[in-house]
Motif scaffolding. Sequence first.
Motif, PDB file in Angstrom:
ATOM      1  N   ILE A 102       0.865  -1.182   0.000  1.00  0.00           N
ATOM      2  CA  ILE A 102       0.000   0.000   0.000  1.00  0.00           C
ATOM      3  C   ILE A 102       0.901   1.231   0.000  1.00  0.00           C
ATOM      4  CG2 ILE A 102      -1.876   1.218   1.142  1.00  0.00           C
ATOM      5  CD1 ILE A 102      -2.589  -1.617   0.124  1.00  0.00           C
ATOM      6  N   ILE A 103       0.649   2.121  -0.959  1.00  0.00           N
ATOM      7  CA  ILE A 103       1.451   3.329  -1.131  1.00  0.00           C
ATOM      8  C   ILE A 103       0.511   4.530  -1.124  1.00  0.00           C
ATOM      9  CG2 ILE A 103       3.082   4.558  -2.619  1.00  0.00           C
ATOM     10  CD1 ILE A 103       3.799   1.839  -3.890  1.00  0.00           C
ATOM     11  N   VAL A 104       0.876   5.569  -0.398  1.00  0.00           N
ATOM     12  CA  VAL A 104       0.073   6.790  -0.357  1.00  0.00           C
ATOM     13  C   VAL A 104       0.973   7.985  -0.640  1.00  0.00           C
ATOM     14  CG1 VAL A 104      -1.597   5.863   1.301  1.00  0.00           C
ATOM     15  CG2 VAL A 104       0.417   7.096   2.138  1.00  0.00           C
ATOM     16  N   ASP A 105       0.343   9.107  -1.027  1.00  0.00           N
ATOM     17  CA  ASP A 105       1.110  10.340  -1.007  1.00  0.00           C
ATOM     18  C   ASP A 105       0.926  10.966   0.369  1.00  0.00           C
ATOM     19  OD1 ASP A 105      -0.661  12.959  -1.176  1.00  0.00           O
ATOM     20  OD2 ASP A 105      -1.631  11.513  -2.512  1.00  0.00           O
ATOM     21  N   SER A 106       1.822  11.845   0.732  1.00  0.00           N
ATOM     22  CA  SER A 106       1.889  12.298   2.121  1.00  0.00           C
ATOM     23  C   SER A 106       0.700  13.134   2.549  1.00  0.00           C
ATOM     24  CB  SER A 106       3.184  13.084   2.355  1.00  0.00           C
ATOM     25  OG  SER A 106       3.309  14.166   1.452  1.00  0.00           O
TER      26      SER A 106
END
Length: 295
Positions: free
Chosen positions: A6-10
């Motif tokens: 799982i990858i998100v932007d800050s």
Amino acid sequence: MSKIAIIVDSSSYIPKDQLKKHHIYVIDNPIIFGETIYHEFNWPVNADFYQQMATTPIQPTTSQPAPGDFEAAFQAAKDDGYKQALVITLSSGFSGTFLNTSAIASSHSDIDIHVWDSRIACLGAGNQALLAAYLAEKGIGIDEILSKLQILRSRTGVFFVVDSISHLQRTGRLSGGQALVAGLLNIKPILNINTNKQGKIDAVAKTRKMSGAWRYIEKHFAKIADNYQRAGWPMRVSILDADNPELADAWLKRAEKRWPEIIFERGIIGPLVGVHIGGKAVGLIWAEDYKRLED
């Protein structure tokens, strides 16, 4: 370890302990003051960003993360053994990050990357990422995760009030309701984002004081809460602030007293979003409780 990274932007502003617990990767958004490029994590204390914004003669702007920042996150996921990744971005209605990430992801053949448009920001997007992380940890496949995210996104909404319309006008992020606020000084615009449409920022009302904003939000949220209760959707609500903790805490106390059956939590409006809405903003993001959707 789950099978899906799982990858998100800050700008999801997920607390750091939760990022660590669920092994969520973060792409750090750039904030530009003149010729100096910072990133959101440069301000571990949120108030420091707003202090800098208030005292500098050069107002900040934002930009999408560089392609290398996406590549670094994808490489980190591959190095950790993942074959699939899910990237959750802030709304395409006011950012190009979703389209940019999709283009970069399509060039990868050694890791299967899916990109999800949260159609919101802050903990509205963060809770979508947490739901995805919980499901991935249970071994749920990508199609079912995306189906659950669709449900959560469709049941997510927000009201927020800004101290001044000037930042939204400066950065061009107000998509609708301009006539409602154009030419008026010393007003507090009340805005929302419709996650069932394009996820754009629209002005829905205006008030002279923050106290008037709460009365408007309380009245309209009461109807929403009633609808969710009738539908059998338990709610989780995030009350957020852009360096206005006293007011946000007051909203929290009032909300908890009126709706004791709802889960309320506090969060922040961090630098990337703060560039566009300015300091002292306060918001209320509601959704079906994502933990209910884990089952």
